[in-house]
Enzyme design. Structure first.
Site, PDB file in Angstrom:
ATOM      1  N   CYS A   1     -10.585  -3.160  -4.673  1.00  0.00           N
ATOM      2  CA  CYS A   1      -9.607  -4.165  -5.130  1.00  0.00           C
ATOM      3  C   CYS A   1     -10.304  -5.423  -5.627  1.00  0.00           C
ATOM      4  O   CYS A   1      -9.844  -6.067  -6.574  1.00  0.00           O
ATOM      5  CB  CYS A   1      -8.623  -4.498  -4.019  1.00  0.00           C
ATOM      6  SG  CYS A   1      -7.463  -3.150  -3.704  1.00  0.00           S
TER       7      CYS A   1
ATOM      8  N   ASN B   1       0.841  -1.198   0.000  1.00  0.00           N
ATOM      9  CA  ASN B   1       0.000   0.000   0.000  1.00  0.00           C
ATOM     10  C   ASN B   1       0.877   1.249   0.000  1.00  0.00           C
ATOM     11  O   ASN B   1       1.946   1.299   0.630  1.00  0.00           O
ATOM     12  CB  ASN B   1      -1.025  -0.005   1.135  1.00  0.00           C
ATOM     13  CG  ASN B   1      -0.458  -0.166   2.518  1.00  0.00           C
ATOM     14  OD1 ASN B   1       0.565  -0.818   2.712  1.00  0.00           O
ATOM     15  ND2 ASN B   1      -1.110   0.410   3.499  1.00  0.00           N
ATOM     16  N   ILE B   2       0.408   2.247  -0.743  1.00  0.00           N
ATOM     17  CA  ILE B   2       1.138   3.510  -0.901  1.00  0.00           C
ATOM     18  C   ILE B   2       0.155   4.637  -0.601  1.00  0.00           C
ATOM     19  O   ILE B   2      -0.760   4.895  -1.402  1.00  0.00           O
ATOM     20  CB  ILE B   2       1.717   3.645  -2.331  1.00  0.00           C
ATOM     21  CG1 ILE B   2       2.617   2.431  -2.661  1.00  0.00           C
ATOM     22  CG2 ILE B   2       2.497   4.958  -2.459  1.00  0.00           C
ATOM     23  CD1 ILE B   2       3.081   2.377  -4.111  1.00  0.00           C
ATOM     24  N   GLU B   3       0.326   5.244   0.568  1.00  0.00           N
ATOM     25  CA  GLU B   3      -0.621   6.269   1.007  1.00  0.00           C
ATOM     26  C   GLU B   3      -0.202   7.649   0.499  1.00  0.00           C
ATOM     27  O   GLU B   3       0.877   7.828  -0.084  1.00  0.00           O
ATOM     28  CB  GLU B   3      -0.722   6.239   2.534  1.00  0.00           C
ATOM     29  CG  GLU B   3      -1.259   4.887   2.997  1.00  0.00           C
ATOM     30  CD  GLU B   3      -1.570   4.812   4.476  1.00  0.00           C
ATOM     31  OE1 GLU B   3      -1.128   5.684   5.249  1.00  0.00           O
ATOM     32  OE2 GLU B   3      -2.267   3.847   4.866  1.00  0.00           O
TER      33      GLU B   3
ATOM     34  N   CYS C   1      -4.042   0.663  -2.673  1.00  0.00           N
ATOM     35  CA  CYS C   1      -3.917  -0.583  -1.909  1.00  0.00           C
ATOM     36  C   CYS C   1      -2.840  -1.481  -2.528  1.00  0.00           C
ATOM     37  O   CYS C   1      -2.560  -1.420  -3.728  1.00  0.00           O
ATOM     38  CB  CYS C   1      -5.232  -1.352  -1.929  1.00  0.00           C
ATOM     39  SG  CYS C   1      -6.560  -0.583  -1.007  1.00  0.00           S
TER      40      CYS C   1
ATOM     41  N   GLU D   1      -2.965  -4.591  -3.242  1.00  0.00           N
ATOM     42  CA  GLU D   1      -3.458  -5.507  -4.287  1.00  0.00           C
ATOM     43  C   GLU D   1      -3.477  -4.824  -5.653  1.00  0.00           C
ATOM     44  O   GLU D   1      -3.099  -5.401  -6.668  1.00  0.00           O
ATOM     45  CB  GLU D   1      -4.882  -5.965  -3.965  1.00  0.00           C
ATOM     46  CG  GLU D   1      -5.011  -6.770  -2.697  1.00  0.00           C
ATOM     47  CD  GLU D   1      -5.263  -5.907  -1.459  1.00  0.00           C
ATOM     48  OE1 GLU D   1      -4.733  -4.773  -1.382  1.00  0.00           O
ATOM     49  OE2 GLU D   1      -5.986  -6.383  -0.566  1.00  0.00           O
TER      50      GLU D   1
ATOM     51  N   CYS E   1     -10.169  -4.956  -0.168  1.00  0.00           N
ATOM     52  CA  CYS E   1     -11.289  -4.004  -0.072  1.00  0.00           C
ATOM     53  C   CYS E   1     -12.181  -4.131  -1.315  1.00  0.00           C
ATOM     54  O   CYS E   1     -11.833  -4.813  -2.287  1.00  0.00           O
ATOM     55  CB  CYS E   1     -10.757  -2.578   0.079  1.00  0.00           C
ATOM     56  SG  CYS E   1     -10.201  -1.841  -1.475  1.00  0.00           S
TER      57      CYS E   1
END
Ligand code: THU
Length: 128
Positions: free
Chosen positions: A88, A41-43, A52, A54, A85
């Protein structure tokens, strides 16, 4: 085999950029030739632009030409294993269909599901 894919997802999780939630997720997607594409995940400070793990794995794979997939492993540090989620699930359905979804945590807990069970009656291009 599935131990390797879970290990790849756990290793990818180490690269997570999650300073806002502190919730780190890794994914490892295996294509039909056995090649594995990982994601984390890359916020983002805007929150809404967060990606996310995935989807990062799927988009890496698709952008490198992969089109057929066997399994995805998803790793997070939760006692009740973390499923993909809703967004995804839709993306996984588009590119992977009813693949095997392996959930894992760092303490060795594992569960194997099918995407169809997580995402029944999915919308896709077959409707138009
Ligand atoms: N997250 C994922 O990477 N995959 C999931 O399936 C669930 C949520 C991430 C997004 C966000 O960075 C953090 O987990 C908290 O929602």
């Amino acid at each position: 085999m599935s131990a390797d894919l879970a290990a790849a997802a756990l290793a990818a999780r180490e690269h997570a950029y999650a300073p806002f939630s502190g919730f780190r997720v890794g994914a490892a997607l295996e294509d039909s030739s056995g090649r594995v594409y990982t994601g984390c995940n890359i916020e983002n400070a805007t929150y809404g632009l967060t990606l996310c793990a995935e989807r990062v794995a799927v988009f890496k794979a698709v952008s490198e030409g992969a089109r057929e997939f066997r399994r995805i492993a998803i790793a997070a540090d939760s006692e009740t294993l973390t499923p993909p989620c809703g967004a995804c699930r839709q993306i996984l359905w588009e590119f992977c269909g009813d693949i095997e979804v392996l959930l894992a945590n760092p303490r060795g807990k594992r569960e194997t599901l099918r995407l169809k069970d997580l995402f029944p009656r999915a919308f896709d291009a077959s409707y138009f």
